[in-house]
Design a protein around this motif. Structure first.
Motif, mmCIF file in Angstrom:
data_model
loop_
_atom_site.group_PDB
_atom_site.id
_atom_site.type_symbol
_atom_site.label_atom_id
_atom_site.label_comp_id
_atom_site.label_asym_id
_atom_site.label_seq_id
_atom_site.Cartn_x
_atom_site.Cartn_y
_atom_site.Cartn_z
ATOM 1 N N UNK A 140 0.817 -1.215 0.000
ATOM 2 C CA UNK A 140 0.000 0.000 0.000
ATOM 3 C C UNK A 140 0.856 1.274 0.000
ATOM 4 N N UNK A 141 2.162 1.121 -0.125
ATOM 5 C CA UNK A 141 3.067 2.271 -0.261
ATOM 6 C C UNK A 141 2.973 3.239 0.912
ATOM 7 N N UNK A 142 2.923 2.696 2.130
ATOM 8 C CA UNK A 142 2.895 3.583 3.292
ATOM 9 C C UNK A 142 4.272 4.208 3.481
ATOM 10 N N UNK A 143 4.293 5.448 3.959
ATOM 11 C CA UNK A 143 5.558 6.151 4.165
ATOM 12 C C UNK A 143 6.313 5.599 5.367
ATOM 13 N N UNK A 144 5.569 5.105 6.368
ATOM 14 C CA UNK A 144 6.206 4.541 7.562
ATOM 15 C C UNK A 144 5.149 3.798 8.353
ATOM 16 N N UNK A 145 5.585 2.998 9.337
ATOM 17 C CA UNK A 145 4.637 2.320 10.220
ATOM 18 C C UNK A 145 5.231 2.198 11.608
ATOM 19 N N UNK A 146 4.339 2.213 12.624
ATOM 20 C CA UNK A 146 4.768 2.198 14.015
ATOM 21 C C UNK A 146 3.797 1.365 14.836
ATOM 22 N N UNK A 147 4.320 0.804 15.939
ATOM 23 C CA UNK A 147 3.464 0.140 16.904
ATOM 24 C C UNK A 147 2.722 1.175 17.740
ATOM 25 N N UNK A 165 15.078 -0.325 4.735
ATOM 26 C CA UNK A 165 16.487 0.071 4.817
ATOM 27 C C UNK A 165 16.762 1.257 3.900
ATOM 28 N N UNK A 166 16.215 1.209 2.702
ATOM 29 C CA UNK A 166 16.389 2.307 1.757
ATOM 30 C C UNK A 166 15.840 3.599 2.346
ATOM 31 N N UNK A 167 14.607 3.546 2.876
ATOM 32 C CA UNK A 167 14.010 4.737 3.488
ATOM 33 C C UNK A 167 14.889 5.262 4.616
ATOM 34 N N UNK A 168 15.350 4.351 5.487
ATOM 35 C CA UNK A 168 16.118 4.768 6.656
ATOM 36 C C UNK A 168 17.415 5.435 6.241
ATOM 37 N N UNK A 169 18.158 4.823 5.323
ATOM 38 C CA UNK A 169 19.447 5.388 4.920
ATOM 39 C C UNK A 169 19.281 6.726 4.204
ATOM 40 N N UNK A 170 18.297 6.805 3.327
ATOM 41 C CA UNK A 170 18.057 8.072 2.620
ATOM 42 C C UNK A 170 17.643 9.164 3.600
ATOM 43 N N UNK A 171 16.698 8.865 4.476
ATOM 44 C CA UNK A 171 16.217 9.875 5.411
ATOM 45 C C UNK A 171 17.276 10.266 6.438
#
Length: 270
Positions: free
Chosen positions: A105-112, A244-250
């Motif tokens: 669903x292409x979410x930008x991020x997710x959290x508990x 991982x891609x999101x984390x490293x880029x951000x």
């Protein structure tokens, strides 16, 4: 690259879609206290639909409970994407099946879901997505499939994205668009490999001004070290997970922001 609006007049409202009135109030209070954003709350998918279609508030992102009484399978995420609103998902449980649903669903991020103290990463994520829409990223790769994949991931994070299929074109793009903040480059390319491109960029732009992330396939041996030694800020091995891609880029973008703030403070003291 030009923006349709500046950061000063950009939409700053977070839509919270959460069926628990208590939880939605807690999230709203934290967002208002810890960020620059306003909030609107919907306790059902239908309320969310109404707000997206009729609210005077300018919504730039949604924080969504994955399981709502009238949307038990994440349909609220699809609704927000239909309106061009990126989504950050909250979930009480997590497994590989749920993770796959997030990525599909292409979410930008997710959290508990958790305590107030657990919400700091959520606040950080909202701030990052807001800033990303004003940042330009150049992807350099001779593989059309790789370019398309990375473009998609960057657009999920709301970056402005440019492409080049070799190092020569990349240098032309950097001249044409001097506001590019980040270059993501592959190693194996015609005319100019990734190392040479990094050296060319570094001869003109310092690491705290324009960031570079090197990319290459698994089993490439010392490529990661060579990318870093030639001036890259980071390195990612393909194939990589979206998170991982999101984390490293951000994280790389965060370092650029920190360095820009320190430089501005230095100018003021000088």
């Amino acid at each position: 690259m030009s923006d349709t609006y500046t950061m000063a007049d950009a939409p700053r409202t977070v839509l919270i879609i959460e069926d628990s009135h208590v939880q939605s109030k807690i999230i709203s209070k934290q967002i208002r206290a810890l960020t620059q954003f306003e909030t609107v709350v919907a306790n059902t998918m239908e309320e969310a639909r109404y707000l997206l279609e009729n609210s005077r508030e300018q919504i730039f992102i949604a924080v969504i409970d994955l399981n709502l009484p009238d949307a038990p399978d994440g349909e609220a995420v699809d609704l927000c994407l239909e309106h061009g609103v990126p989504s950050v998902v909250l979930t009480a449980t997590f497994n590989e099946s749920i993770r796959k649903r997030f990525l599909e669903r292409n979410v930008a991020d997710y959290f508990f879901k958790g305590s107030i103290q657990d919400m700091d990463p959520l606040m950080h994520s909202l701030e990052r997505v807001f800033k990303n829409q004003f940042a330009a990223v150049l992807i350099v790769d001779d593989s059309r499939m790789a370019l398309a994949h990375m473009r998609h991931l960057l657009e999920v994070q709301r970056f402005q994205v440019l492409e080049a299929d070799d190092g020569d074109k990349a240098l032309e793009m950097l001249e044409m668009y001097p506001d590019i903040s980040l270059v993501i480059t592959d190693y194996n390319m015609p005319h100019m490999d990734g190392f040479e491109l990094v050296r060319n960029i570094r001869s003109r732009h310092k690491a705290h001004k324009k960031a570079i992330i090197g990319v290459s396939a698994a089993g490439s041996g010392t490529l990661s070290a060579q990318f870093l030694k030639n001036g890259a800020n980071d390195f990612i091995t393909k194939p990589f997970e979206a998170e991982e891609f999101y984390w490293r880029v951000n994280q790389t973008m965060e370092m650029l922001d920190i360095m820009a703030s320190l430089s501005a403070c230095q100018e003021i003291t000088d």
